[in-house]
Design a protein around this motif. Sequence first.
Motif, short mmCIF file in Angstrom:
data_model
loop_
_atom_site.label_atom_id
_atom_site.label_comp_id
_atom_site.label_asym_id
_atom_site.label_seq_id
_atom_site.Cartn_x
_atom_site.Cartn_y
_atom_site.Cartn_z
N TRP A 175 0.85 -1.19 0.00
CA TRP A 175 0.00 0.00 0.00
C TRP A 175 0.88 1.24 0.00
CZ3 TRP A 175 -0.97 -3.67 4.09
CH2 TRP A 175 -0.19 -3.48 5.24
N HIS A 232 -6.24 7.77 -0.22
CA HIS A 232 -6.67 8.23 1.10
C HIS A 232 -6.08 9.60 1.43
CE1 HIS A 232 -8.29 4.26 1.63
NE2 HIS A 232 -7.10 3.69 1.59
N GLN A 284 -3.08 1.59 5.27
CA GLN A 284 -3.80 0.75 4.32
C GLN A 284 -5.22 1.24 4.09
OE1 GLN A 284 -4.07 -3.33 5.47
NE2 GLN A 284 -4.86 -4.02 3.49
N SER A 285 -5.90 1.61 5.17
CA SER A 285 -7.29 2.03 5.06
C SER A 285 -7.49 3.53 5.17
CB SER A 285 -8.12 1.35 6.16
OG SER A 285 -7.65 1.73 7.45
#
Length: 908
Positions: free
Chosen positions: A389, A415, A454-455
């Motif tokens: 990522w 993101h 990652q998120s």
Amino acid sequence: MGIFEPFRAIGYITTGVPFSVQRLGTETFVTVSVGKAFQVYNCAKLTLVIVSPQLPHKIRALACYRDFTFVAYATHIAVFKRAHQVALWTRHSAKVNSLMVFGDYVISVDVDGNLFIWGFKGVDESNVPVGHILLGGKFIPTCMMHPDTYLNKVLIGSQEGGLQLWNVSTNKMLYEFKGWGSSVTSCVSSPALDVVAVGCADGKIHVHNIRYDEEVVTFVHSMRGSVTSLSFSTDGQPLLASGGSSGVISIWNLEKRKLQSVVREAHDSSIISLHFLANEPVLMSSSADNSIKIWVFDTTDGDPRLLRFRSGHSAPPLCIRFYANGRHILSAGQDRAFRLFSVIQDQQSRELSQRHVSKRAKKLRVKEEELKLKPVTAFDCAEIRERDWCNVVTCHMDTTQAYVWRLQNFVIGEHILRPCPENPAPVKACTISACGNFAIIGTASGWIERFNLQSGISRGSYLDVSERESCAHESEVVGVACDSTNTQMISAGYHGDVKVWDFKGRALKSRWEVGCSLVKIVYHRLNGLLATVADDFIIRLFDAVALRMVRKFEGHTDRITDLCFSEDGKWLLSSSMDGTLRIWDVILARQIDAVHVDVSITALSLSPNMDVLATTHVDQNGVYLWVNQSMFSGASNIDSYASGKEVVNVKLPSLSSVEGSNVENEDTDKPTVNQPISKKVSTFPAFSQQIPDLVTLSLLPKSQWQSLINLDIIKVRNKPIEPPKKPEKAPFFLPSIPSLSGEILFKPSEPVDGEDIKPDKAEGDKRKLDIPATQFLELLQSASETKNFSAFTEYIKGLSPSNLDLELRMFQIIDEDEEELVNRPEFISIELLLDYFIHEISCRNNFEFIQAVTRLFLKIHGETIRCNSKLQDKARKLLEIQSAVWQRVDKLFQSARCMVTFLSNSQF
């Protein structure tokens, strides 16, 4: 001379000097100026093929003809053949403004109106101009061109707006054009005879017939600034390209006499040069924004499409960081660009994408700069999760969120990290954890928050309940850092408070006060040391575990701009606006080197291998590389290079890594890539100091010393299976000699190099008894007298295995008469060799090579040593030293084996 020596500069493509295009064979090359040097690119893929040495002053004009490049700087004109200067023309008394190749001559014009004509056919023999014209005091030349089919004629434009047509052969002005009341900035000849295009400072383009002094057509783009460059298409399309000072390229249709298309935001700065490639629908442009672009006209609507480009920072970089084990450099500049530079190959350098900025800008009809992110003020990267990522996080000027980037795809991440949405404040500091999973963000309001990369989801904030506003710090967060095990997180506030937090639980563990305002912090994960920079110009080192100050470095006299640790944590490098770069020894707590440069350093980064240092400087658009010369020389003592407390003045690195040395392919007419010429001097250096209990290897190829051990096996394997057979019929081309019997006799062939010659027995015995003094024996005797065996070691390391075997066998004693044995020269040589082996093994130098030579020596002379008591004593001493040295090394090996075995069998 300091530890770091200037190496070269990267990131420079072109500057504000018009380029020069020439065609050699089937390929086209463009020569561009980059400050005090010039570069040559192949237009096929814009690959760099030549870099010139650095000149004393900045280049003002360029011209090319085949292998020759003419460079004007200050009042001089340097003539280069490829990358080597062959002449210097120095007749101008004012600064040279423009150059033009005119057949076998070069015409130069200076700002005072002096026009000189130079012949370059016999450039090595004469540096005297063949002609001179004084244009007049009220005529200040700005540009010049040669109209096609006008023999010996030159058209010169002026700052006053007029043009003059001169015959350079007779030195007479033929005609003067009145002009249009505006300064002439560009002038170019068209494919049509007698027609030229003249660009003016008022934004008008005049297509003029100089034969009849009549206007053909006038184009106006006054809204786009002055005309800076013009070029006609030569592939059959009636097109005229014009560049303006606003960075816009306009394409005019000469048949329809109207504007056909506009390339908005073609460049971020003024267009310097435009050139249509010969008989191709391809346009090349350069600008002062440090870029070259090639456009192709292959669309249905006739608009040009960007085909390829090379670019660098158009504004000075703010922060840099080595990446990919020192092969690349991440750089963020004031031009809102985030770039990746390759240290090895310039072609791999690129700008990280901010997702369709050009398309969005074209759709919204705004500038690309308005859609780009604001300049990066700080960033951090981690290579461990590059394939999974995003692995880079950036903080931007006056921006309340941080952005993530994925370097594997060279693109911005999906993101956006927004700390404290209820009370947004500009992000000031960021870091990535050692595992690569988390990013820590600090803001100007003192808020610190952790995010999952990652998120992109927030994983909690760090709060100090003792603070009035329930945040991490009362003031701006100037820096955050994580340790190597994700156990603790360290943060620093502007007011001088440093806090240590529990990484997982986010609870405050400890804190201390520095006593003054902090500007920057740097944390070294391996040794746990935290370096802080305060506004009092003092660098303080704190032990994050013991919570106390362990070092204090003073010496800078102005604001400290950047600092970094070496990979092993032994050095701390710092730069300041006072122009100095200082290297501090953390262990010895002292300054070991300091250099002063003319332009202050704004950011620096040391490669993980500690072999290259990268720096950026005030008002410089490139990245400068410095090489650690102590790692590429034989001296292991760093004090031989370091200047200590003394500050040494050095110059910035140039574009060429080796001044005046360029490797060229003489078999072709095309320029080739510039590479330094390496001189073979002492390939295997001898180290003056050695680490206790360790051995030093010879750095020889493994096959060289292993062949000594297996020499008998190699000889047996290479032995011919069958004897040579006489051919039944000799080839017709063999030389023959007549004989009385009528038989045809062939001349015996002469032995080739390396072929064994079998001498007669008597001759062989004579050679055996009379052994000449070889270089091997002379060096051995000299080394034994001086007790310095380094020269002898270098000599035998340069011998091939078979030659070394031959040298050792020359001292072999066949008879065994003990009374005469001691007096023979071979016995003395064997004794000296035993002394040599004892010395080398005790010094633990060239360990594996000496072991192989000793084994071969004992195999040849073992029987002689066994039969003599004196040699036995030396052999016994050699065995004792060999055993002692090997036991120490084997003990270290055994410890490492045990540790690896323990860790590999452990369950975590």
